[in-house]
Motif scaffolding. Structure first.
Motif: not given
Length: 204
Positions: A26, A30, A40, A45
């Motif tokens: 993350i 980002t 995100v 992910l």
């Protein structure tokens, strides 16, 4: 008759799962130009993790949102904006409330002491609102020793506790090594493990 299964893991390949790993992804995804963060998405992910379900990742993001670390953005696909960027995530409950980590307390103590017994770890790691039980310290120390983190300075015996020392080469950093329990489905008809192996952290 019970069957004991040994789970073999490819140690040459880093594990692409777990809260610390997902948080590092993350932070990477980002980090925008001039310090401006980009949202995100759930899809990003999923693509950067191994065998982690959408629901698990959504739950993790809800935890981060509860802690005020991210906030969900309206619309679809699901996406979040990062509000805080700690290098390491603090121990949290599932709803994002801070909680004392006894594993962290023990690991800090093991790194600080030149040598120790399990009882000394339990005493030194305990704080007023988070007392480490002797059983927990014994379990964690034995597991670290079995994993090769600790050197036995003096073998234990009847009424004589073993004395350990952290190997300098295994002082890997501030985050504590975590003990995982793996859930497997074994089919005795096929003599093989079927489906994914799910791991969850064991509280010491």
């Amino acid at each position: 008759m019970s069957i004991i299964l040994a789970l073999k893991i490819d140690k040459s390949r880093p594990l692409r799962r777990g809260s610390a790993y997902v948080w590092s992804v993350i932070r990477e995804l980002t980090a925008g130009p001039n310090g401006l963060d980009r949202p995100v998405t759930l899809r990003q992910l999923v693509l950067r993790t191994d065998d982690v379900s959408d629901s698990t990742l959504r739950g993790f993001m809800r935890t981060l949102a509860g802690a005020g670390i991210v906030e969900p953005l309206p619309g679809k696909p699901p996406r979040w904006r990062v509000l805080k960027r700690p290098t390491q995530l603090p121990p949290m409950t599932r709803d994002g409330k801070p909680v004392a980590s006894k594993t962290q307390q023990m690991w800090n103590t093991i790194r600080a002491l030149s040598s120790f017994t399990a009882a000394e770890v339990a005493i030194a790691a305990s704080v007023e609102d988070s007392v480490v039980a002797l059983h927990s310290a014994k379990t964690y120390v034995l597991l670290l020793a079995h994993a090769g983190y600790l050197k036995i300075e003096r073998a234990g015996g009847p009424n004589v506790p073993a004395v350990y020392r952290l190997k300098p080469s295994m002082n890997s950093g501030p985050l504590p090594p975590r003990v995982l329990r793996t859930k497997l489905v074994f089919d005795p008809n096929r003599n093989e493990i079927v489906g994914p192996a799910e791991a969850e952290e064991v509280s010491c």
